[in-house]
Design an enzyme around this catalytic site. Structure first.
Site, short mmCIF file in Angstrom:
data_model
loop_
_atom_site.label_atom_id
_atom_site.label_comp_id
_atom_site.label_asym_id
_atom_site.label_seq_id
_atom_site.Cartn_x
_atom_site.Cartn_y
_atom_site.Cartn_z
N CYS A 121 0.82 -1.22 0.00
CA CYS A 121 0.00 0.00 0.00
C CYS A 121 0.85 1.27 0.00
CB CYS A 121 -0.94 0.01 1.20
SG CYS A 121 -2.11 -1.35 1.16
N HIS A 263 -3.62 7.17 2.11
CA HIS A 263 -4.03 5.79 1.80
C HIS A 263 -5.31 5.49 2.56
CE1 HIS A 263 -4.14 1.61 1.11
NE2 HIS A 263 -3.83 1.28 2.34
N ASN A 293 -10.25 -0.41 0.32
CA ASN A 293 -8.79 -0.23 0.34
C ASN A 293 -8.24 -0.72 -1.01
OD1 ASN A 293 -6.03 -0.63 0.64
ND2 ASN A 293 -6.18 -1.37 2.74
N1 COA Z 1 -17.88 -9.81 9.47
C1 COA Z 1 -18.37 -10.15 10.67
N2 COA Z 1 -17.60 -10.52 11.71
C2 COA Z 1 -16.28 -10.55 11.51
C3 COA Z 1 -15.69 -10.22 10.26
C4 COA Z 1 -16.56 -9.84 9.21
N3 COA Z 1 -16.09 -9.52 8.00
N4 COA Z 1 -14.35 -10.34 10.35
C5 COA Z 1 -14.10 -10.73 11.61
N5 COA Z 1 -15.25 -10.87 12.30
C6 COA Z 1 -15.44 -11.27 13.69
C7 COA Z 1 -14.24 -11.96 14.27
O1 COA Z 1 -14.28 -13.34 13.96
C8 COA Z 1 -14.38 -11.69 15.73
O2 COA Z 1 -15.33 -12.57 16.27
P1 COA Z 1 -15.16 -13.17 17.76
O3 COA Z 1 -15.18 -11.96 18.66
O4 COA Z 1 -16.35 -14.05 17.89
O5 COA Z 1 -13.85 -13.88 17.75
C9 COA Z 1 -14.99 -10.30 15.79
O6 COA Z 1 -15.59 -10.09 14.49
C10 COA Z 1 -14.01 -9.20 16.06
O7 COA Z 1 -12.88 -9.39 15.19
P2 COA Z 1 -11.66 -8.42 15.22
O8 COA Z 1 -10.66 -8.84 14.19
O9 COA Z 1 -11.20 -8.26 16.64
O10 COA Z 1 -12.35 -7.08 14.74
P3 COA Z 1 -11.82 -5.63 14.81
O11 COA Z 1 -12.69 -4.83 15.69
O12 COA Z 1 -10.35 -5.59 15.07
O13 COA Z 1 -12.07 -5.13 13.32
C11 COA Z 1 -10.84 -4.82 11.28
C12 COA Z 1 -11.49 -5.81 12.24
C13 COA Z 1 -10.18 -5.59 10.15
C14 COA Z 1 -11.92 -3.93 10.69
C15 COA Z 1 -9.81 -3.93 12.04
O14 COA Z 1 -8.98 -4.75 12.81
C16 COA Z 1 -8.98 -3.10 11.14
O15 COA Z 1 -9.46 -2.19 10.50
N6 COA Z 1 -7.65 -3.36 11.07
C17 COA Z 1 -6.77 -2.65 10.19
C18 COA Z 1 -6.89 -3.24 8.82
C19 COA Z 1 -6.16 -2.46 7.76
O16 COA Z 1 -6.13 -1.26 7.78
N7 COA Z 1 -5.58 -3.20 6.80
C20 COA Z 1 -4.98 -2.67 5.65
C21 COA Z 1 -3.70 -1.99 5.93
S1 COA Z 1 -3.05 -1.33 4.46
#
Ligand code: COA
Length: 336
Positions: A121, A263, A293
């Site tokens: 990215c 980004h 993204n």
């Molecule tokens: N839909 C529904 N539930 C989902 C899911 C989806 N697409 N993806 C994960 N979950 C669930 C998980 O399994 C977890 O369930 P559990 O509590 O029963 O174990 C729960 O949701 C929470 O997951 P978690 O990964 O802790 O969520 P989060 O609050 O951290 O949000 C992101 C997830 C990806 C949105 C967040 O971590 C994020 O934005 N991270 C940065 C990603 C990023 O910027 N990447 C690119 C960089 S260039």
């Protein structure tokens, strides 16, 4: 990190972008995996993203070529006017040839130099600083910088892969940089960083050998893997840090920059940075709700949208900022 005095001016003379037609909405994802529109919007701000043409054997090159053609039109230049094409991508159509070579051929650029750069990215932001130096140093009069990815080819649209798959979309953007006699425009300061110890936070395992020591599951092969919380923590710290670093190198305060071209990884991360630097919404454009993204396509797409809206004006200061897999993060601050 670099700050420099410039012997020659370098101007951004054109921009273009390309988005595939096909849309993938949160409602579509609800049918493919256990997720919900509410979950996705609350955590990421994303409503829909675009998917490349399934029937195109070279989707990354085609999108990149479309964006560059638009940028050349914007600059009033012919493909043969270019001296070099640099393409930032982590999703080439095949390991070789480079996407930039296919783009050059599609547009009829002749036998000019063309190569790809992979910093995920952060790729476009790193590459635009490099392109500046090639012109300022006297090697080229004009360089095209393309940022393009079709990362949805590596998304697993099942409940198993939902953590990462909901985030990404396909897009391309391109800028044309050209030498000018006016010494004022060009790069003011830049920063490039990486931390390979964080490689496993965000990666695409290719070939089972890379994943056996992690978690031997065939479904991971060739699909993007992400530790969402780890990447989130990395992003919320490094994103403002690299803005501060680049402002300090330039001796500027946050309000002195006209546009923060960021980004688009997560609306929450962007909003946190905007509040931290006390910026009005007009200075930090957010388009993630429409496109997701888009990896290396993200920053040039935002810039092109701003330009088309008439927001980009000569004399302004623009900072491009990105972070991503590698891990990598960086910024490139320009005087237009
Ligand atoms: N839909 C529904 N539930 C989902 C899911 C989806 N697409 N993806 C994960 N979950 C669930 C998980 O399994 C977890 O369930 P559990 O509590 O029963 O174990 C729960 O949701 C929470 O997951 P978690 O990964 O802790 O969520 P989060 O609050 O951290 O949000 C992101 C997830 C990806 C949105 C967040 O971590 C994020 O934005 N991270 C940065 C990603 C990023 O910027 N990447 C690119 C960089 S260039």
């Amino acid at each position: 990190m670099t700050t420099r005095s410039r012997p020659a001016g370098v101007q951004i003379v054109g921009s273009g972008s390309a988005l595939p037609e096909r849309r993938l909405t949160n409602a579509d994802l609800e049918k493919l995996m256990d997720t919900s529109d509410e979950w996705i919007v609350q955590r990421t701000g994303i409503h829909e993203r675009r998917l490349h043409d399934k029937n195109d054997p070279y989707p990354t090159s085609s999108l990149g070529a479309k964006a560059l053609r638009a940028a050349l039109d914007d600059a009033g230049m012919a493909p043969t006017d270019l001296g070099l094409i640099l393409c930032a991508t982590m999703t080439p159509d095949s390991p070789t040839p480079a996407v930039s070579c296919r783009i050059a051929a599609q547009l009829g650029c002749g036998t000019i130099g063309a190569m790809d750069i992979n910093a995920a990215c952060s790729g476009f932001v790193f590459t635009i600083s490099l392109a500046h130096e090639l012109i300022a140093g006297g090697l080229y009069d004009s360089v095209a910088v393309v940022g393009v990815d079709t990362v949805t080819r590596h998304c697993d649209y099942s409940t198993f892969g939902r953590g990462a798959a909901i985030l990404f979309g396909d897009a391309a953007g391109a800028l044309i940089l050209r030498k000018t006699d006016d010494p004022a425009p060009g790069l003011i300061a830049q920063a490039m960083h990486s931390d390979g110890d964080g490689a496993r936070a965000l990666y695409i395992p290719s070939g089972m050998s890379q994943i056996v020591d992690a978690q031997p599951d065939e479904r991971m092969n060739d699909k993007i893997q992400m530790n969402g919380q780890k990447v989130f923590k990395f992003a919320v710290s490094k994103f403002p840090e690299v803005i501060e670093e680049t402002l300090a190198l330039a001796g500027l305060a946050p309000p002195e920059v006209d546009h923060y071209v960021c980004h688009q990884a997560n609306a929450r991360i962007l909003e946190a940075a905007r509040e931290r630097f006390g910026l009005p919404e007009s200075k930090l454009r957010v388009n993630i709700h429409r496109v997701g993204n888009t990896v290396a396509g993200s920053c040039p797409l935002v810039f092109d949208e701003l330009k088309k809206d008439g927001q980009i004006k000569p004399g302004q200061k623009v900072m491009f900022i990105a972070f991503g897999a590698g891990l990598t993060w960086g910024a490139s601050l320009w005087q237009l």
